[in-house]
Structure formats: structure tokens, C-alpha cells
Write an enzyme that holds these catalytic residues in place. Structure first.
Site, PDB file in Angstrom:
ATOM      1  N   TYR A   1      14.281  30.770   6.164  1.00  0.00           N
ATOM      2  CA  TYR A   1      13.148  31.545   6.690  1.00  0.00           C
ATOM      3  C   TYR A   1      13.208  31.728   8.203  1.00  0.00           C
ATOM      4  O   TYR A   1      13.476  30.771   8.932  1.00  0.00           O
ATOM      5  CB  TYR A   1      11.830  30.856   6.345  1.00  0.00           C
ATOM      6  CG  TYR A   1      11.453  30.913   4.875  1.00  0.00           C
ATOM      7  CD1 TYR A   1      11.487  32.107   4.156  1.00  0.00           C
ATOM      8  CD2 TYR A   1      11.040  29.753   4.225  1.00  0.00           C
ATOM      9  CE1 TYR A   1      11.119  32.137   2.816  1.00  0.00           C
ATOM     10  CE2 TYR A   1      10.673  29.779   2.889  1.00  0.00           C
ATOM     11  CZ  TYR A   1      10.713  30.969   2.180  1.00  0.00           C
ATOM     12  OH  TYR A   1      10.350  30.995   0.864  1.00  0.00           O
TER      13      TYR A   1
ATOM     14  N   LYS B   1       0.844  -1.203   0.000  1.00  0.00           N
ATOM     15  CA  LYS B   1       0.000   0.000   0.000  1.00  0.00           C
ATOM     16  C   LYS B   1       0.878   1.252   0.000  1.00  0.00           C
ATOM     17  O   LYS B   1       2.082   1.182   0.284  1.00  0.00           O
ATOM     18  CB  LYS B   1      -0.884  -0.007   1.253  1.00  0.00           C
ATOM     19  CG  LYS B   1      -0.086   0.045   2.565  1.00  0.00           C
ATOM     20  CD  LYS B   1      -0.963  -0.151   3.784  1.00  0.00           C
ATOM     21  CE  LYS B   1      -0.130  -0.118   5.067  1.00  0.00           C
ATOM     22  NZ  LYS B   1      -0.929  -0.490   6.255  1.00  0.00           N
TER      23      LYS B   1
HETATM   24  C1  LIG Z   1      -0.231  -1.456   6.990  1.00  0.00           C
HETATM   25  C2  LIG Z   1      -0.850  -2.717   7.408  1.00  0.00           C
HETATM   26  C3  LIG Z   1      -0.084  -3.895   7.554  1.00  0.00           C
HETATM   27  C4  LIG Z   1       1.414  -3.906   7.525  1.00  0.00           C
HETATM   28  O1  LIG Z   1       1.876  -3.410   8.762  1.00  0.00           O
HETATM   29  P1  LIG Z   1       3.452  -3.333   9.074  1.00  0.00           P
HETATM   30  O2  LIG Z   1       3.507  -2.883  10.473  1.00  0.00           O
HETATM   31  O3  LIG Z   1       3.992  -2.338   8.113  1.00  0.00           O
HETATM   32  O4  LIG Z   1       3.990  -4.683   8.866  1.00  0.00           O
HETATM   33  C5  LIG Z   1      -0.746  -5.075   7.778  1.00  0.00           C
HETATM   34  N1  LIG Z   1      -2.088  -5.107   7.880  1.00  0.00           N
HETATM   35  C6  LIG Z   1      -2.849  -3.993   7.798  1.00  0.00           C
HETATM   36  C7  LIG Z   1      -4.317  -4.085   7.950  1.00  0.00           C
HETATM   37  C8  LIG Z   1      -2.258  -2.756   7.572  1.00  0.00           C
HETATM   38  O5  LIG Z   1      -3.010  -1.656   7.511  1.00  0.00           O
END
Ligand SMILES: *Cc1c(COP(=O)(O)O)cnc(C)c1O
Length: 373
Positions: free
Chosen positions: A267, A34
Site C-alpha cells: 500500500y 496476565k
Molecule cells: C505486569 C505486572 C507485573 C509484572 O511486571 P514485569 O515487569 O513484567 O515483571 C507485576 N506486578 C504488576 C502489578 C503488574 O501489573
């Protein structure tokens, strides 16, 4: 190139292989890709993960899943977060498994199945204590029964049952994680009594994959560890778990100049030079994912030495105060990488800024080209 995020695909492949080796009882790996593969690039990361042995891929949203299918990636794929009214028929037609948290989503998937002309693959999620997605334990029996009924009608196939931990970095013995694991086991029994026979049951994120084999079931679902970062830095860095960070974020000095003592830098002059010194301008800013609160905190490597960002991080640039060091326009600046050339790591950035390594890599902006190495 002015700035680039170098992505070491061999590291992603090797990390997934290490995670597969660590999965207990023949559990397979669902590599989570993702958010543009945690900033590493969706399709290249997914391809490398599959080459490394991932049997499944996981994403949050349907568009991410469809982008993987459009790239010709045909492994089983779960997209776990939809909103009412979203058109999921294309995902159903593409054989994407959909997460389902409530009865409405089962009905929506059944309707999409009628449109697509194939049954919808659904993975029911139970909320065992994160209080985020998923059916509460109170609502779980009804969700299972409705899904079982839709399955009997042929519109839906319940392919998976799953949940997610609240304490990603809590370690194997965290009291909440233990309670969640116990509730998950009970929820599986409830589903079984409703007549559901899923292909996969899964619970373990990166941290649980690395530290809690009793939670591995049929699939582990690591994200962060795929990219070589440690989800439990208090227990060990990447090397401790046989992982290697896959991203190096590097830029180039655009300009150097000598300024006198007392020069206010960037800045609102949050850095003032304390001597005559050389300033180096780096063409990377918060639009590129360098947090603005890295002002006077962010560590970088330039000219074989560690430096700290001097003054405010701007939208497109920041400044380094390098003293009398021989630094020139065109020199490479490394913000973070695996750490083997002395450069900072994403973990060091996270610690310096009071955030987590996840955020440091994921926020690298769309303007930064990903260069596959
Ligand atoms: C992002 C996510 C993962 C992966 O989690 P990590 O801590 O990066 O291994 C697994 N399951 C769900 C539902 C997530 O949202």
C-alpha cells in the site's frame, strides 16, 4: 502450518527456576501470567511456571483467574484489577485473592464473601509512587483500618500487602525505586499497627527480582522474565540473567515473484524496488500483531539472512525484497525467537520500532496458533 508462535515450555520452566534461585531470603515466585501469559498462552504458561517452581500466579483480571481455576490450577492466585459492580463472588468462592485499592473494594469483597459463604482473600495495594492502582499513602491508614475491621468480622482475610514500581527498567539504584521501596516499608508498619498480619508482602517486578534483592520480601512478582526477556536490556540480555526467550514467531513464504526496478511495493508504495528483484509475500500482518509501524523497519530471517520488511505492513500480509537470493514459496520466515539461529529477537524488534519487548510478544494476535514445543 502457515504461521505459528512456537512456545518453548521448557524455557518457561527453566526461567522460573532461575528466578526462584535469584529470589532473596527464601522469597517465593508469583509468576505473572496476565494478558494470555504475555501472549504465550495463559494455561500452558501457568502450568509450566508452576512446574518450574512458581508458588503463586498473578493476573490482572478476575476472568483470567477463573480461567486458570477452570483448567484445574489450584495454586494461590492473585487478580489485582476489578471495577465497581463486577461480580467477584465466583472469584471469592474459587479462593482467588483479590487486589484492593480502596475502601469500596473491601466492602464489595465482604458482600461477595456473604454470597459465596467463604471469607474473601484480599491483598491491599499501596501506591508508593506509580500513581496508577493502589491507595495513596494518605488513604492507606483508613484502608488498613477498614480491612482490619472486616477481617475481625470474618468476611475478609487480608492475605497480602503490596505495591508496584514505576521504573521497571530503572535498575536497582533508580532514585524513584529507592523512594518507593522506603515508602513501602513505612506502609507495612502502618498496616502492622492496624493489626494486619498478611501471608505475603511483595513489591518486586522482573527488574527488581533480577537486580534489587532488598525488595524481595516474601514474594517476587516477575512477568516478563518468566518468558525469558530482559526487563533491563541496558544491563544485559536474557542470557546475562540466565533466561531464555520462550517464543518464536514464524511464518511461511506464500508466493515469490520477479519484478522490475521501479516497482512500488504494498500500500502507498512506501518501498520502491531499485533493481530487478524477487519479492516474497509473508502471510502475517497487523491483525496478527505485527505493528503497522514495522513498515520498512521490522527485521526478519529468511533463507539464512536478515531482511527488513519492504513497504507497508497490511492487515494480513507483508512483503520482503530479497534481491536475487534463492527464496521460494514454502520457505520459513522467522520474525523473532531466542536468537540462536541468527533470527532477530523480540528485543531487536522493540528497538527497531521504538517500543518495549513486552509489547512485541504480548500483541501477537489470537489468529496465530500457539504451538507448544
Ligand atoms: C505486569 C505486572 C507485573 C509484572 O511486571 P514485569 O515487569 O513484567 O515483571 C507485576 N506486578 C504488576 C502489578 C503488574 O501489573
Amino acid at each position: 502450518m502457515r504461521t505459528e508462535a512456537r512456545i518453548e515450555l521448557a524455557a518457561i520452566r527453566a526461567n522460573v527456576a532461575a528466578l526462584a534461585a535469584c529470589a532473596a531470603g527464601g522469597a517465593q515466585v508469583m509468576a505473572v501470567v496476565k494478558a494470555d501469559g504475555y501472549g504465550h498462552g495463559l494455561v500452558p504458561s501457568a502450568t509450566a511456571a508452576v512446574e518450574g517452581g512458581a508458588a503463586w500466579l498473578g493476573v490482572a483480571f478476575v476472568e483470567e483467574a477463573l480461567a486458570l481455576r477452570a483448567a484445574g490450577i489450584d495454586v494461590p492466585l492473585l487478580a489485582w484489577l476489578t471495577t465497581p459492580g463486577e461480580d467477584v463472588a465466583a472469584a471469592v468462592a474459587a479462593g482467588v485473592d483479590l487486589g484492593a485499592y480502596d475502601v469500596g473494594q473491601v466492602h464489595a469483597a465482604a458482600a461477595a464473601a456473604r454470597t459465596a459463604g467463604v471469607s474473601a482473600r484480599l491483598q491491599l495495594k499501596v501506591d508508593t509512587g506509580l500513581s496508577r492502582g493502589g491507595a495513596t499513602v494518605a488513604d492507606w491508614p483508613e484502608l488498613c483500618e477498614v480491612a482490619a475491621k472486616a477481617e475481625a468480622g470474618g468476611e475478609v482475610r487480608v492475605t497480602g500487602l503490596w505495591s508496584h514500581f514505576a521504573f521497571a527498567d530503572g535498575g536497582p539504584d533508580h532514585v524513584t525505586n529507592r523512594a518507593q521501596a522506603a515508602l513501602f516499608a513505612e506502609s507495612l508498619e502502618v498496616a502492622d499497627r492496624a493489626g494486619l498480619r498478611p501471608e505475603v508482602r511483595h513489591l518486586a517486578n522482573s527488574a527488581a527480582t533480577l537486580t534489587a534483592p532488598a525488595t524481595h520480601y516474601d514474594l517476587v512478582r516477575p512477568g516478563l522474565a518468566v518468558y525469558g526477556l530482559s526487563p533491563v536490556p541496558q544491563l544485559g540480555g536474557p542470557a546475562h540473567f540466565g533466561l531464555r526467550p520462550a517464543m518464536t514467531l514464524a511464518s511461511t513464504v506464500a508466493l515469490t515473484k520477479r519484478v522490475p526496478a521501479g516497482a512500488g511495493v504494498s500500500y502507498v508504495h512506501q518501498h520502491v524496488t531499485d533493481r530487478e528483484t524477487t519479492l516474497a509475500l509473508v502471510p502475517l500482518g497487523y491483525a496478527d500483531g505485527v505493528p503497522r509501524n514495522a513498515t520498512n523497519l521490522g527485521p526478519v530471517q529468511l533463507g539464512g539472512r536478515r531482511r527488513t520488511i519492504a513497504g507497508t505492513v497490511c492487515m494480513d500480509q507483508f512483503v520482503l525484497d530479497v534481491g536475487d537470493d534463492a527464496v521460494a514459496a514454502g520457505d520459513e520466515v522467522v520474525l523473532f525467537g531466542p536468537g540462536d539461529r541468527g533470527e532477530p529477537t523480540a528485543q531487536e524488534w522493540a528497538e527497531a520500532l521504538g517500543t518495549i519487548n513486552y509489547e512485541i510478544v504480548t500483541r501477537v494476535g489470537a489468529r496465530v496458533p500457539r504451538v507448544l514445543v
